[in-house]
Design a protein around this motif. Structure first.
Motif, PDB file in Angstrom:
ATOM      1  N   GLU A   5     -10.461  13.263  -7.344  1.00 26.91           N
ATOM      2  CA  GLU A   5      -9.144  12.664  -7.597  1.00 26.91           C
ATOM      3  C   GLU A   5      -9.091  11.270  -6.979  1.00 26.91           C
ATOM      4  N   GLY A   6      -8.550  10.358  -7.733  1.00 24.81           N
ATOM      5  CA  GLY A   6      -8.428   8.995  -7.237  1.00 24.81           C
ATOM      6  C   GLY A   6      -9.748   8.253  -7.189  1.00 24.81           C
ATOM      7  N   VAL A   9      -9.269   4.281  -7.718  1.00 26.33           N
ATOM      8  CA  VAL A   9      -7.983   3.750  -7.245  1.00 26.33           C
ATOM      9  C   VAL A   9      -8.228   2.631  -6.246  1.00 26.33           C
ATOM     10  N   SER A  12      -5.198   0.720  -2.302  1.00 28.90           N
ATOM     11  CA  SER A  12      -4.413   1.876  -1.887  1.00 28.90           C
ATOM     12  C   SER A  12      -2.969   1.446  -1.621  1.00 28.90           C
ATOM     13  N   LYS A  13      -2.090   2.420  -1.565  1.00 31.39           N
ATOM     14  CA  LYS A  13      -0.685   2.129  -1.300  1.00 31.39           C
ATOM     15  C   LYS A  13      -0.522   1.412   0.042  1.00 31.39           C
ATOM     16  N   GLY A  58      -9.679  10.927 -11.733  1.00 34.81           N
ATOM     17  CA  GLY A  58      -8.349  10.554 -11.295  1.00 34.81           C
ATOM     18  C   GLY A  58      -8.226   9.062 -11.070  1.00 34.81           C
ATOM     19  N   SER A  59      -7.031   8.567 -11.274  1.00 34.27           N
ATOM     20  CA  SER A  59      -6.718   7.174 -10.999  1.00 34.27           C
ATOM     21  C   SER A  59      -5.199   7.047 -10.975  1.00 34.27           C
ATOM     22  N   ILE A  60      -4.722   5.836 -10.830  1.00 33.08           N
ATOM     23  CA  ILE A  60      -3.287   5.592 -10.938  1.00 33.08           C
ATOM     24  C   ILE A  60      -3.026   4.944 -12.286  1.00 33.08           C
ATOM     25  N   HIS A  61      -1.822   5.168 -12.800  1.00 30.12           N
ATOM     26  CA  HIS A  61      -1.459   4.639 -14.116  1.00 30.12           C
ATOM     27  C   HIS A  61      -0.135   3.893 -13.995  1.00 30.12           C
ATOM     28  N   HIS A  70       1.904   6.451 -11.392  1.00 32.50           N
ATOM     29  CA  HIS A  70       1.726   7.892 -11.230  1.00 32.50           C
ATOM     30  C   HIS A  70       0.260   8.201 -11.009  1.00 32.50           C
ATOM     31  N   ASN A  71      -0.006   9.246 -10.217  1.00 31.58           N
ATOM     32  CA  ASN A  71      -1.355   9.783 -10.161  1.00 31.58           C
ATOM     33  C   ASN A  71      -1.628  10.375 -11.527  1.00 31.58           C
ATOM     34  N   SER A  72      -2.777  10.079 -12.073  1.00 35.91           N
ATOM     35  CA  SER A  72      -3.094  10.516 -13.426  1.00 35.91           C
ATOM     36  C   SER A  72      -4.494  11.080 -13.500  1.00 35.91           C
TER      37      SER A  72
END
Length: 87
Positions: A5-6, A9, A12-13, A58-61, A70-72
């Protein structure tokens, strides 16, 4: 082929939410390199197509303002790249 997951990405936030003095501020997702993330996703799908595999990663969208990304879960094999939104 499955990626954690991720897998693609960045940033990061925490990077997006760092203020001038290192204090936490609301994340500014407009600074994300969305074009680079999209290129990486398409590259993974293209390689999967060459290998005859489907991939899940996984990545962010981006959703666009005022919504946060969103996590996607992306599922892909060239020429297909699908995005399943996870909430």
């Amino acid at each position: 082929m499955q990626f954690p997951e991720g897998a693609i990405v960045y940033p990061s936030k925490h990077v997006m939410a760092a203020g001038a003095d290192g204090e936490l501020v609301p994340a500014d997702w407009s600074r994300a390199a969305w074009d680079v993330l999209r290129e990486e996703a398409e590259s993974i799908a293209a390689l999967a197509g060459q290998l005859g595999l489907w991939t899940a990663f996984g990545s962010i969208h981006p959703l666009g303002p005022p919504h946060r990304p969103h996590n996607s879960l992306y599922i892909g094999r060239h020429p297909f790249l699908m995005n399943a939104m996870l909430k």
